[in-house]
Design an enzyme around this catalytic site. Structure first.
Site, PDB file in Angstrom:
ATOM      1  N   ASP A 168      92.570  50.992 -41.836  1.00  0.00           N
ATOM      2  CA  ASP A 168      92.188  50.152 -42.984  1.00  0.00           C
ATOM      3  C   ASP A 168      90.998  49.257 -42.659  1.00  0.00           C
ATOM      4  OD1 ASP A 168      93.595  48.314 -41.463  1.00  0.00           O
ATOM      5  OD2 ASP A 168      95.066  47.800 -43.012  1.00  0.00           O
ATOM      6  N   ASN A 227     103.152  49.697 -32.399  1.00  0.00           N
ATOM      7  CA  ASN A 227     102.758  48.746 -33.432  1.00  0.00           C
ATOM      8  C   ASN A 227     103.461  49.073 -34.746  1.00  0.00           C
ATOM      9  OD1 ASN A 227     100.786  46.744 -34.758  1.00  0.00           O
ATOM     10  ND2 ASN A 227     100.470  48.595 -35.955  1.00  0.00           N
ATOM     11  N   GLU A 228     104.374  48.205 -35.132  1.00  0.00           N
ATOM     12  CA  GLU A 228     104.982  48.189 -36.473  1.00  0.00           C
ATOM     13  C   GLU A 228     105.881  49.377 -36.793  1.00  0.00           C
ATOM     14  OE1 GLU A 228     101.731  47.379 -39.212  1.00  0.00           O
ATOM     15  OE2 GLU A 228     101.754  45.264 -38.690  1.00  0.00           O
ATOM     16  N   GLU A 282     100.464  38.713 -35.490  1.00  0.00           N
ATOM     17  CA  GLU A 282      99.439  39.210 -36.428  1.00  0.00           C
ATOM     18  C   GLU A 282      99.496  38.409 -37.714  1.00  0.00           C
ATOM     19  OE1 GLU A 282      99.160  43.243 -37.706  1.00  0.00           O
ATOM     20  OE2 GLU A 282      99.305  44.048 -35.688  1.00  0.00           O
TER      21      GLU A 282
HETATM   22  C1  BMA Z   1      98.448  45.242 -39.144  1.00  0.00           C
HETATM   23  C2  BMA Z   1      97.871  46.041 -38.013  1.00  0.00           C
HETATM   24  C3  BMA Z   1      96.940  47.115 -38.425  1.00  0.00           C
HETATM   25  C4  BMA Z   1      96.189  46.793 -39.658  1.00  0.00           C
HETATM   26  C5  BMA Z   1      96.313  45.347 -40.032  1.00  0.00           C
HETATM   27  C6  BMA Z   1      95.637  44.993 -41.301  1.00  0.00           C
HETATM   28  O1  BMA Z   1      99.640  45.656 -39.596  1.00  0.00           O
HETATM   29  O2  BMA Z   1      98.851  46.443 -37.143  1.00  0.00           O
HETATM   30  O3  BMA Z   1      97.668  48.304 -38.568  1.00  0.00           O
HETATM   31  O4  BMA Z   1      94.883  47.157 -39.499  1.00  0.00           O
HETATM   32  O5  BMA Z   1      97.642  45.040 -40.181  1.00  0.00           O
HETATM   33  O6  BMA Z   1      96.210  45.654 -42.397  1.00  0.00           O
END
Ligand code: BMA
Length: 916
Positions: A228, A492-493, A590
């Site tokens: 993204d 990740n996630e 994040e």
């Molecule tokens: C998070 C990250 C990426 C992504 C960002 C922005 O979830 O782990 O996967 O680029 O959000 O959407």
């Protein structure tokens, strides 16, 4: 270079080879890099060109002029064909068997004068050694490798090193090496087809990303099929070195060391691991020493068994030795000790090398918290709880061969220059190159290292698991000596994706996916890491509830629970000035907001018709659904949107306003996390980390980054310098009461008072100043030091109202010594501010000792003053600031020679009212 022009190099090269041949008879290993002389061609042979290794197909095509810059305009889509084709790398190299045939080679070489224009591509490997192997440090990704027409093997994982024995396949004279690469896009699709029992989502990225499908079926940089914030440029190539290695008896392939602390004995030990390839079982004496520590030397009589083995030796450090510890940025020094490793075979020295060893401990503390359900989640380094301040790292370029040492240094230096002490290497990119971690070791950047799995489910067929296992073993062995890495994290996630059902998995099928999840991350990755590395914790996912997720079978019902572990939180529609919208989490790994890069960065990849917010180019570069609208909607909550009738000005003003919005939003959220570190409110708090999304960019496009592609700081990065400063006053309102918290990362306690100055929007002279009592602010804490109802504060200060005045504040010691930056608090949106005039700022550029200074003169208060010198690369001492004085001088350090004239002509100064 013409062959004739290369003459002296060639002669030199031949002598070098002769010399090498002589040398290699005495040394244990001869090693030759096959970096040059490669040819590259596509499947039907219509494209054929020279290529450099390390490199990739895209870089080679660009270098030879077959394609334009893939980042230019819409080229990412135009060049989709590249990764749909198959490509072959070919290297033809002459070889000599031994010293005598080196002479033969000399003659051979002489007569093939024109055939080998680059002398250093000619290996001088000694083929008479007992074992010769071909080593690929990184193949991207799916390939069959042939030597002299014989298939050596296949590769399917970009993150692995591959070694092939070639002793019996090499011959005197010409040898032909082919690496036949299969399209990663077609491979992923074939693998998905073969996996017919159930889907492994997400299948394809959203259309807005213009990407390729099924990236989760190939062990390759996941974002290379689009993300993204990034283009789809699925690379193919030899992205790391290719070498020929020849040896008799033993070859030491890797050395790693970790320092471990035994707290019950108060003793350090250094665990040294040697990966050895022995032609036959060999007796050796290994001598380890640390010259910087008194009499730290140990000898081991050992036997290296035939084949590839791992051998561990432990050096116990005397308890009376004074060991200096490695500390993160802002918490102390980072002394490294030389660790010398020698190996003797029959008294002959067969290895004499050294590396650095650092001493530090890391613990991830997850324990009950008084007054709060759930568990704490924080890092203790050398026994000291440390708040992690930083950001998330993504690949700095689609083509890894373009990630130069200078690029890495500049980005990592930028991170510490904005007072960061941590970065998370996000799981959709690559395990970074060694230099990345070496710089982090030096600068004190703590690294949260993900394994490369992101935002997807993954298959668990046997061959997939086997290749991942080898990847994990190799990466942990390669990286574990770096003290900067403080945690491994599985993905990740992916826990969140499963728990909160991103992919619409039917309930009846959930157990299958849960089983796959546990198989991959717990039974394989975690098990390997725990065996390979006892010097740092392992977490299965991010975000996760950590120990609680484990209790719940590794996938928690709500991995975003603020009472446990870490969280990722994004909200683009809620007002980012309202801290009540942020989760009071234990650890924010994040969060973020998008902005556009500056005009000078976009200019390099666009043409005039692209320069409007609604152009096809602007939509093309935006890979996050509705992203361009979201930025303006968020900005419109507090600022007037640009409406100039001049289309170019309107575009550049819009870029500016997105940066203002982003900087202020991330500031508000980060300050909330920092001030929440010592409190539990309604059962939540003790936040111990703030890593915003994201530090850097992969191309010139809108994204969450604070640094543009090319290294230019966005307004957010200048803001980060303040909001991450070791001592920070944070101001906020709670129900009409204005609070100031003093946040301190220092080790020592401070006695501080808050000084609040009230300004009117219409005047540069302060209206009044209020001071609080001195209060003790403990090191590593956040405490309230000022509290006053806003109406009372304003009533006591001239004719101020929320619309006419604003607050600035700082904290100071009893002596009046200011600690940390001056911060500010707006009592209304700048859009509604009364008395805010256009400041008509003028600027004068002058040369000074180490760079340039720019003196600004302003007639009135100016928020978000932004200096930009266009294409002149470099950095200002501060930028994006609130100007409350008639003059201010900032410095500019250019990254290439420039002049007062060039800077004066390039300089633009924008402040908020300039875009109205
Ligand atoms: C998070 C990250 C990426 C992504 C960002 C922005 O979830 O782990 O996967 O680029 O959000 O959407």
């Amino acid at each position: 270079m013409t062959p004739a022009g290369n003459n002296s190099f060639r002669v030199f090269g031949v002598f070098l080879c002769l010399f090498w041949g002589v040398l290699s008879d005495f040394s244990a290993v001869s090693d030759w890099k096959l970096n040059c002389g490669w040819k590259l061609s596509n499947a039907n042979g219509s494209v054929s060109l020279p290529a450099i290794v390390p490199g990739c197909v895209h870089s080679a095509l660009l270098k030879q002029g077959y394609i334009q810059d893939p980042y230019f305009r819409f080229n990412d889509v135009s060049y989709r064909w590249i990764a749909l084709d198959n490509w072959t790398y070919t290297n033809t190299f002459p070889l000599s068997g031994n010293l005598r045939s080196v002479l033969g080679f000399f003659i051979f070489y002489f007569f093939n004068y024109f055939q080998y224009p680059v002398i250093f591509s000619v290996p001088c490997i000694d083929r008479s050694k007992q074992k010769v192997q071909l080593v690929f440090d990184g193949v991207d990704t799916v390939a069959t490798i042939y030597l002299n027409g014989v298939a050596l093997g296949k590769t399917d994982n970009m993150f692995r090193r591959y070694e092939f024995p070639v002793t019996d396949l090499l011959k005197d004279g010409d040898n032909v090496l082919n690496v036949s690469l299969f399209s990663p896009v077609l491979y992923a699709s074939e693998r998905r087809e073969a996996h017919s029992a159930y889907r492994v989502p997400p299948e394809c990225p959203p259309d807005v990303q213009k990407g390729e499908c099924h990236v989760n079926f190939i062990r390759k940089e996941q974002s290379s099929f689009s993300w993204d914030w990034g283009p789809s440029l699925p690379t193919m190539g030899l992205w790391k070195e290719v070498r020929l290695e020849a040896f008799d008896v033993v070859h030491f392939t890797q050395l790693s060391s970790v320092a471990l602390y035994n707290s019950s004995l108060s003793q350090w030990r250094v665990q040294v691991e040697l990966l050895v390839d022995a032609v036959q079982t060999t007796n050796c004496v290994i001598v380890l020493s640390i010259p910087g520590l008194p009499s730290q030397e140990a000898e081991f009589n050992t036997k290296f068994l035939q084949g590839k083995t791992r051998n561990t030796f432990t050096l116990h450090i005397n308890t009376d030795s004074q060991v200096n510890l490695w500390w993160p940025n802002g918490h102390g020094d980072r002394p490294g000790y030389r660790l010398v490793v020698r190996a003797k075979q029959d008294k002959r020295l067969i290895l004499n090398t050294e590396t650095k060893v650092y001493f530090r401990t890391v613990e991830l503390i997850q324990e009950p918290v008084v007054g709060s359900p759930g568990l704490s989640f924080y890092f203790r380094i050398n026994g000291k709880p440390i708040f992690l301040k930083g950001s998330n790292w993504i690949p700095p370029h689609s083509f890894q061969d373009q990630v130069t040492p200078a690029v890495l240094r500049n980005l990592l230096q930028s991170a510490v220059d904005s007072n960061m002490n941590a970065l998370r290497v996000w799981g959709g990119g690559v395990y970074e190159q060694d230099l990345f971690y070496t710089i982090c070791d030096e600068l004190g950047i703590m690294v949260w290292q993900d394994f490369m799995f992101a935002c997807a489910m993954y298959p668990t067929e046997d061959d997939f698991i086997q290749t991942v296992r080898e990847e994990v073993i190799q990466q942990v062995q390669r990286l574990k000596s770096h003290p900067s890495i403080i945690i491994w994290s599985g993905n990740n996630e992916n826990e969140a994706a499963l728990a909160t059902d991103w992919f619409g998995i039917p309930v009846s099928q959930r157990p299958t996916y849960l089983k796959d999840y546990v198989t991959l991350y717990v039974k394989n990755i975690r098990a390997i890491v725990q065996q390979e590395d006892q010097s740092r914790p392992f977490l299965v996912s991010s975000p996760t509830n950590g120990a609680e997720s484990e209790q719940e079978g590794w996938v928690s019902e709500n991995p975003y629970d603020p009472h446990y572990g870490d969280t990722h939180f994004y909200s683009y529609t809620l007002d980012c000035w309202d801290w009540n919208t942020f989760p009071r989490t234990r650890f924010a790994s994040e969060y973020g907001f998008q902005s556009w890069p500056s005009f000078s960065t976009l200019q390099t990849v666009s043409v005039e018709e692209d320069w409007s917010y609604n152009s096809s180019f602007s939509s093309h570069r935006q890979h996050h659904g509705n992203g361009n609208q979201q930025m303006l909607q968020q900005a419109a909550l507090h600022y007037n949107l640009p409406n100039s009738t001049d289309p170019l000005k309107r575009f550049t003003d819009t870029l500016y306003i997105t940066q203002v919005m982003q900087a202020q939003c991330v500031k508000a959220q980060t300050e909330f996390y920092r001030r929440s570190q010592s409190e539990i409110i309604e059962g939540k708090g003790q936040t111990m980390g703030a890593l915003y999304w994201q530090l850097n960019d992969i191309w010139q496009a809108p994204s969450w980054s604070s640094i543009e592609f090319g290294g230019k700081w966005k307004m957010l990065h200048y803001f980060a310098q303040s909001f991450f400063s070791p001592v920070l006053p944070v101001g906020f309102e709670d129900d009409e009461t204005f609070f100031i918290y003093a946040v301190s990362d220092l080790s020592q306690d401070l006695k501080l008072r808050a000084v609040v100055t009230v300004y009117s929007w219409s005047d540069l002279a302060p209206v009044c100043t209020v001071k609080s009592e001195l209060l003790l602010v403990a090191g590593g804490s956040a405490s309230a030091i000022f509290k006053e109802r806003v109406p009372a504060l304003l009533a006591g200060c001239g004719h101020c109202t929320r619309l006419t005045c604003l607050l600035t504040f700082h904290v100071e010691e009893q002596t009046g010594q200011q600690q940390g930056p001056t911060n500010h608090h707006y009592l209304c949106s700048p859009r509604d501010a009364q008395g805010l005039h256009t400041p008509n700022i003028t600027a004068k550029v002058q040369e000074d000792g180490s760079g340039y200074s720019i003196t600004l003169l302003s007639a009135s208060v100016a928020p978000f003053v932004w200096l930009d010198v266009g294409k002149v690369p470099g950095r200002f001492s501060s930028n994006g600031f609130l100007m409350l004085s008639p003059n201010r001088t900032v410095s500019f350090i250019p990254w290439r020679p420039t002049s007062v004239t060039e800077l004066s002509q390039s300089l633009t100064v924008t402040s908020l009212t300039d875009v109205y």
